[in-house]
Design a protein around this motif. Structure first.
Motif, short mmCIF file in Angstrom:
data_model
loop_
_atom_site.label_atom_id
_atom_site.label_comp_id
_atom_site.label_asym_id
_atom_site.label_seq_id
_atom_site.Cartn_x
_atom_site.Cartn_y
_atom_site.Cartn_z
N GLU A 309 0.82 -1.22 0.00
CA GLU A 309 0.00 0.00 0.00
C GLU A 309 0.85 1.27 0.00
O GLU A 309 1.87 1.35 0.67
N GLY A 310 0.38 2.28 -0.75
CA GLY A 310 1.02 3.59 -0.75
C GLY A 310 -0.07 4.65 -0.64
O GLY A 310 -1.26 4.32 -0.62
N ALA A 311 0.33 5.92 -0.57
CA ALA A 311 -0.67 6.97 -0.41
C ALA A 311 -0.15 8.31 -0.90
O ALA A 311 1.06 8.52 -1.01
N SER A 312 -1.10 9.20 -1.19
CA SER A 312 -0.71 10.58 -1.50
C SER A 312 -0.56 11.33 -0.18
O SER A 312 -0.97 10.84 0.88
N ARG A 313 -0.02 12.52 -0.27
CA ARG A 313 0.20 13.27 0.97
C ARG A 313 -1.11 13.65 1.65
O ARG A 313 -1.21 13.65 2.88
N GLY A 328 6.14 10.26 -3.07
CA GLY A 328 6.30 11.58 -3.69
C GLY A 328 7.55 12.29 -3.25
O GLY A 328 8.40 11.72 -2.56
N ALA A 329 7.62 13.57 -3.66
CA ALA A 329 8.83 14.36 -3.43
C ALA A 329 9.20 14.42 -1.96
O ALA A 329 10.38 14.34 -1.60
N GLY A 346 -2.48 13.56 -9.27
CA GLY A 346 -1.25 13.62 -10.05
C GLY A 346 -0.55 14.97 -9.92
O GLY A 346 -0.03 15.51 -10.91
N ALA A 347 -0.53 15.49 -8.68
CA ALA A 347 0.23 16.73 -8.43
C ALA A 347 1.70 16.46 -8.72
O ALA A 347 2.17 15.33 -8.59
N ILE A 348 2.41 17.51 -9.13
CA ILE A 348 3.81 17.34 -9.55
C ILE A 348 4.65 16.65 -8.47
O ILE A 348 5.47 15.79 -8.77
N GLN A 349 4.37 16.99 -7.19
CA GLN A 349 5.17 16.37 -6.12
C GLN A 349 4.92 14.87 -6.05
O GLN A 349 5.81 14.10 -5.70
N ILE A 354 6.91 8.91 -8.60
CA ILE A 354 6.63 7.68 -9.35
C ILE A 354 7.28 7.72 -10.73
O ILE A 354 6.96 6.91 -11.60
N GLY A 355 8.21 8.65 -10.92
CA GLY A 355 8.86 8.83 -12.23
C GLY A 355 9.52 7.56 -12.74
O GLY A 355 9.57 7.31 -13.94
#
Ligand SMILES: Cc1cc2nc3c(=O)[nH]c(=O)nc-3n(C[C@H](O)[C@H](O)[C@H](O)COP(=O)(O)OP(=O)(O)OC[C@H]3O[C@@H](n4cnc5c(N)ncnc54)[C@H](O)[C@@H]3O)c2cc1C
Length: 406
Positions: A309-313, A328-329, A346-349, A354-355
């Protein structure tokens, strides 16, 4: 059929890119239509097709015009065949073949190999054990050498070095290219360099003007040196091959590979709890963001898929996920083979983190959001509905597999 709208960002990108060889095939077949006032309108841009060198070609037989022939990217577009009947030299590539298939890192390496091979050399791919790949030809492989047998499968670096030495003796490649990765290439390349007595160029991200440039000094410096015979290259070291098709002719070793006295025994893969895998090493990540409305369902889906599992901020700040799960960043930079983003804009950070992921799948309500633009596969719709459908599909698949095994 489900009414979920699915987008194909790669097809959309090709449709916009006039120089891509598949561009014409991605255009709508209709080139003339009746306008609102009864006048026939023609789309002159839609006539003809762009050749592999970027020049527009018009087929005056009319076969490709007016929608008379339905074009399909898969069936009609044949990339030009690059042949090397008598190679002057070889550039040898040893792809990682994670999961038995070429990874995007492997494809970048094949692109770099073609840069070094020019028109006289041939790219020789050396693959160990069984594989599931059927796209060697479009990835740029001129000659394919598969070293089969149990001795080469699993973790067998010593035996693989024996195999590579045999290839070196027979084909004497001008350069050896291995991915500088944690999936095997980095270690194998360094062992092979020691066996050959060569000083390898490591973490190479560019080869230009007879120099290869690699990262050094804890990633803070670039080190330029003359092109080494053994190159361990980073991902994105070159553009993958996309405009030509290659022969991928099978070749064999003339003498059998000697058995090494293995001091390493591979006891096989061990089942691990996906939640215990560090994010940076996880191969399959199922990540949730602000668009997840039912977190119990999210966890249930991740467990059904066997994903980490992962998550956004935002999901972390709102207390739905632990801080160490943030991607993320300002979280973890991940390198998964498959990254599923549920309700993440899909915010830049986030995209920075995930690049390096190979395949991104987006589940989102908004077809125009940046995560959908980044994704290789998108599912547009309500996250809860899609997750339920996903669990049902996984269960049906498992039940079928159990029935077949019984
Ligand atoms: C200095 C700095 C560092 C940052 N570092 C990070 C970082 O490391 N990682 C990170 O993730 N962010 C980071 N951020 C925050 C980042 O800018 C975004 O705010 C954040 O990524 C947004 O998270 P989100 O996509 O989950 O939420 P939102 O932006 O709110 O997006 C929610 C998405 O869910 C979709 N959605 C809504 N409802 C549904 C539904 N029912 N079904 C399906 N889809 C739905 C929406 O269409 C939308 O696309 C950082 C910001 C700053 C300023």
């Amino acid at each position: 059929m489900s009414d979920i709208i699915r987008r194909d960002p790669r097809a959309e990108w090709i449709a916009r890119n006039r120089l891509h060889p598949l561009h014409a095939a991605m255009q709508p077949a209709q080139h003339s239509w009746m306008g609102p006032n009864g006048i026939i309108r023609k789309n002159l841009h839609g006539i003809g097709f762009i050749g592999p060198n970027g020049i527009k070609r018009i087929d005056r037989s009319g076969a490709q015009q007016g929608g008379a022939v339905k074009r399909s990217a898969a069936v009609e577009v044949q990339l030009p065949l690059h042949q090397v009947p008598a190679p002057a030299f070889y550039i040898s590539v040893v792809p990682d073949m994670v999961g038995g298939r070429l990874s995007s890192h492997d494809r970048d390496l094949l692109g770099l190999a073609h840069q070094l091979a020019g028109s006289d050399g041939a790219v020789l791919a050396v693959v160990f054990g069984e594989h599931k790949e059927n796209a060697f030809a479009t990835a740029g492989v001129d000659r394919l050498l598969v070293l089969e047998g149990d001795a080469f499968s699993g973790y067998a670096p010593e035996q693989r070095i024996q195999g590579l030495r045999a290839v070196d003796n027979q084909f004497n490649p001008r350069h050896w290219l291995l991915p500088d990765s944690r999936s095997g290439g980095g270690e194998l390349g360094r062992r092979f360099a020691a066996a050959l007595g060569e000083r390898p160029a490591t973490r190479v991200w560019q080869v230009k003007d007879q120099e290869c440039i690699g990262r050094a000094g804890a990633g803070l410096q670039d080190l330029a040196r003359p092109v080494a015979r053994l190159i361990l290259a980073s991902a994105e070291c070159a553009e993958p091959v996309s405009e030509t098709r290659h022969e991928a002719l099978p070749v064999e070793l003339s003498t059998p590979v000697a058995r090494s006295l293995s001091r390493i025994e591979d006891l096989g893969a061990v089942a691990v709890d996906p939640a215990a895998i560090p994010m940076a090493e996880a191969e399959f990540i199922f990540s949730g963001g602000n668009g997840v409305k039912d977190w119990d369902l999210f966890h249930k889906t991740a467990a059904a898929l066997g994903a980490t599992e992962g998550a956004s901020r935002v999901a972390v700040d709102d207390g739905f996920m632990a801080r160490d799960r943030q991607v993320g960043a300002s979280g973890t930079w991940v390198t998964a083979r498959v990254y599923v983003a549920v309700g993440i804009s899909g915010a830049i950070q986030h995209l920075q983190g995930i690049g390096a992921c190979d395949k991104v799948v987006a589940i989102n309500l908004d077809p125009g959001c940046d995560m959908i633009k980044r994704a290789d596969l998108s599912v547009i719709g309500e996250s809860a509905e899609i997750l339920q459908a996903l669990i049902a599909a996984v269960e049906a698949y498992r039940n079928e597999a159990k029935r077949d095994a019984a």
